[in-house]
Design an enzyme around this catalytic site. Structure first.
Site, PDB file in Angstrom:
ATOM      1  N   ASP A 207     -80.454  18.730  28.426  1.00 52.36           N
ATOM      2  CA  ASP A 207     -81.155  19.302  27.273  1.00 52.36           C
ATOM      3  C   ASP A 207     -82.480  19.886  27.759  1.00 52.36           C
ATOM      4  OD1 ASP A 207     -82.398  20.009  24.944  1.00 52.36           O
ATOM      5  OD2 ASP A 207     -81.870  18.178  23.868  1.00 52.36           O
ATOM      6  N   HIS A 212     -89.574  20.004  24.686  1.00 52.18           N
ATOM      7  CA  HIS A 212     -89.784  18.701  25.306  1.00 52.18           C
ATOM      8  C   HIS A 212     -90.511  18.782  26.649  1.00 52.18           C
ATOM      9  CE1 HIS A 212     -87.078  17.378  22.180  1.00 52.18           C
ATOM     10  NE2 HIS A 212     -86.164  18.217  22.608  1.00 52.18           N
ATOM     11  N   ILE A 227     -92.596  16.659  22.844  1.00 48.75           N
ATOM     12  CA  ILE A 227     -92.098  15.419  22.264  1.00 48.75           C
ATOM     13  C   ILE A 227     -90.848  14.950  23.007  1.00 48.75           C
ATOM     14  CG2 ILE A 227     -93.042  15.949  19.988  1.00 48.75           C
ATOM     15  CD1 ILE A 227     -90.218  16.768  19.110  1.00 48.75           C
ATOM     16  N   GLY A 230     -84.793  13.379  20.631  1.00 45.42           N
ATOM     17  CA  GLY A 230     -84.305  12.365  19.709  1.00 45.42           C
ATOM     18  C   GLY A 230     -83.169  11.552  20.309  1.00 45.42           C
TER      19      GLY A 230
END
Length: 308
Positions: A207, A212, A227, A230
């Site tokens: 990912d 991120h 961040i 998830g």
């Protein structure tokens, strides 16, 4: 989002998503396990060394069940092929993940994915898309797992042509939003600190969304800095359940539901609370530093006796 008002939902509902393939090796499995915190606090953890090393002479390393989510990544990380619906991939948020596991993962495999549209909803300022991915082992043809991924496309809503917002789903509404947390003390709790570089390590599992890793992209999306993924947070939570309730057995997991409620910044401490309800583990994960719930859901077990 420009063009949303001209979007015809029927065009997307009739769209046939291309089938995809996914291959992984034992190295990929180990990198994933490290990415979700395995052996981070104790490099010789007896419960977790098996995810990254041939512990006690075992022939293959073990695979965490949340590894299954990687098989559905292509739909999000390579861009969603949505005929007629325009959206800004920088504003995409992962809403929920549902995983069903039908057999244990081998430490390396070639996978064939069949992708379908499971749901489409107009929320005015955003569109919600539900993608279902069924993954089959290419060699045996066996169904290995199924993912349902919910993506929140900010700025892509407002395409309904009537006063009633458009909404379509080909499966019953997920139960995660109606989970009630017991008022009793949790059966078990587990605290685990993410590393400041956690997102940079996890992204090596496929990912590569710059949300991120790139500070400028994160600010465009409304965050002060990059961040955590998830699905990385979900990996931390399910790993805690395996460690605390499943006696360290990853094959005890039958299905996983996770609802992403709030972002996590790499370096924050995750505090996962767990309650037993028969063979269901209800859980929620908080960021300790902000005392905010970031993830909630449940995990169904395979009928094995939980650790009491």
């Amino acid at each position: 989002m420009a063009g949303a008002s001209e979007f015809d939902p029927a065009l997307l509902l009739s769209h046939k998503f291309p089938e995809t393939t996914f291959s992984y090796s034992e190295r990929d499995v180990a990198i994933y396990s490290l990415g979700v915190g395995a052996c981070a606090s104790d490099a010789v953890d007896a419960d977790e060394l098996k995810y990254v090393y041939h512990k006690d002479g075992q022939k293959y390393i073990k695979v965490l069940p949340t590894f299954a989510a990687l098989l559905s990544l292509g739909s999000l990380t390579k861009g969603l092929d949505l005929p007629g619906l325009q959206y800004d991939p920088r504003l995409l948020l992962h809403g929920q993940q549902y995983i069903e596991l039908y057999k244990p993962f081998s430490s390396s495999s070639h996978i064939h994915n069949k992708v379908t549209l499971a749901g489409l909803h107009d929320k005015g300022k955003a569109a919600i898309l539900e993608i279902e991915t069924k993954s089959y082992e290419k060699e045996s043809g066996d169904l290995l797992c199924m993912n349902r991924t919910t993506a929140f496309l900010r700025g892509a809503g407002g395409f309904s042509k009537s006063s009633n917002p458009f909404s379509y789903s080909n499966y019953p509404a997920n139960q995660v939003s109606s989970v009630k947390f017991p008022e009793t003390q949790p059966f078990s709790v587990f605290e685990d600190r993410t590393q400041p570089s956690q997102a940079l390590l996890y992204r090596l599992s496929g990912d590569y969304n710059p949300l991120h890793s790139d500070p400028m992209i994160a600010q465009v999306a409304g965050f002060s800095k990059p961040i955590l993924h998830g699905l990385c947070t979900l990996g931390f939570a399910v790993r805690a359940i395996i460690k605390c309730i499943c006696r360290g057995d990853p094959n005890a997991i039958k299905s996983i539901v996770g609802r992403f409620l709030l972002h996590v910044y790499p370096g924050e401490t995750l505090f996962t609370e767990m309650w037993l309800d028969g063979l269901r583990v209800i859980y929620r994960t908080k960021v300790k530093e902000r005392n905010r719930i970031v993830l909630s859901g449940y995990v169904d077990l395979n009928g094995l006796t939980p650790s009491l």
